[in-house]
Design an enzyme around this catalytic site. Sequence first.
Site, PDB file in Angstrom:
ATOM      1  N   GLY A   1       0.763  -1.261   0.161  1.00  0.00           N
ATOM      2  CA  GLY A   1       0.135   0.199   0.097  1.00  0.00           C
ATOM      3  C   GLY A   1       0.846   1.249  -0.067  1.00  0.00           C
ATOM      4  O   GLY A   1       0.289   2.131   0.569  1.00  0.00           O
ATOM      5  N   GLN A   2       2.062   1.238  -0.481  1.00  0.00           N
ATOM      6  CA  GLN A   2       2.987   2.386  -0.309  1.00  0.00           C
ATOM      7  C   GLN A   2       3.755   2.376  -1.553  1.00  0.00           C
ATOM      8  O   GLN A   2       4.937   2.683  -1.162  1.00  0.00           O
ATOM      9  CB  GLN A   2       3.581   2.493   1.028  1.00  0.00           C
ATOM     10  CG  GLN A   2       3.834   1.235   1.674  1.00  0.00           C
ATOM     11  CD  GLN A   2       4.610   1.262   2.998  1.00  0.00           C
ATOM     12  OE1 GLN A   2       5.858   0.943   2.965  1.00  0.00           O
ATOM     13  NE2 GLN A   2       4.073   1.255   4.062  1.00  0.00           N
ATOM     14  N   GLY A   3       3.298   2.174  -2.714  1.00  0.00           N
ATOM     15  CA  GLY A   3       4.094   2.090  -4.007  1.00  0.00           C
ATOM     16  C   GLY A   3       5.028   3.111  -4.008  1.00  0.00           C
ATOM     17  O   GLY A   3       6.113   3.338  -4.653  1.00  0.00           O
TER      18      GLY A   3
END
Length: 192
Positions: free
Chosen positions: A71-73
Site C-alpha cells: 500500500g505504499q508504492g
Amino acid sequence: MGLFDKLVGWLGLKKEVNVLCLGLDNSGKTTIINKLKPSNAQVQDIVPTIGFNIEKFKTSSLSFTVFDMSGQGRYRNLWEHYYKEGQAIIFVIDSADKLRMVVAKEELDTLLNHPDIKHRRIPILFFANKMDVRDALSSVKVSQLLCLDYIKDKPWHICATDALKGEGLQEGVDWLQDQIIQSNQTNENMRA
Ligand code: G3D
C-alpha cells in the site's frame, strides 16, 4: 534472550550481517522480529513517516531492517535503497490472508526482479505465519501460491510459524544461520 543471540555468539562475526525483514503490513513482521531481536539490540533508527515506516536496529554484528511492502508504492524507491546492503531476507506471509496472497506474490516477484537482488545468491527465508489461525493455508499451499519452486538461483526455505507462541521460528533461524555461514566461507575461500 532472542533467537539470534546464538547466531551472533557462535559465528563471532567479523563483519556485520544485514538481514532484511519484508512482507505486507499485518503479516507479523514486528511480532517475529521482537522474538528474534538479540537481547542487546539497540533500536537505531525508527522513522515514522506517514504511510512509510522503516525500523532498523543492530547489535555488534547483526543489523535488521524491517519494512512493509504494501500500500505504499510511492515509497518504493525509499525502501529499495536498502536492498543493496541486505545479505539475507526474511519474507513474512500472513497464511490466513488468502485475499492478499496475490499481492504478496506480486511484491515477491518485484523483489526477485530488482537489479540489486536478481543476480545475487541471497538466501530467502519465508515464514508462512499465523498457522494457528483456523483455515490458515499450509506452508506447502503458500509455497505453491507464491510459486517458490521457480526460485532456482537463490537458496530458500519456508517454515510454518505461529509468531505469537514463537513456534517454527527456530527452524527458520537455524536454516538462515547455515546459509550465512556457508556464504561467509565461500567469500573467504574466494579471497584466499
Ligand atoms: P506487521 O509488523 O507485519 O505489520 P504485526 O505485523 O507483527 O504488527 O502483527 C499484526 C497482527 O497480527 C498483530 O495483531 C499480531 O499480534 C498478529 N499476529 C502476528 N503473528 C501472529 C500469529 O502467528 N498468529 C496470530 N493469530 N496472530 C499473529 P494485533 O491485534 O495487535 O493487530
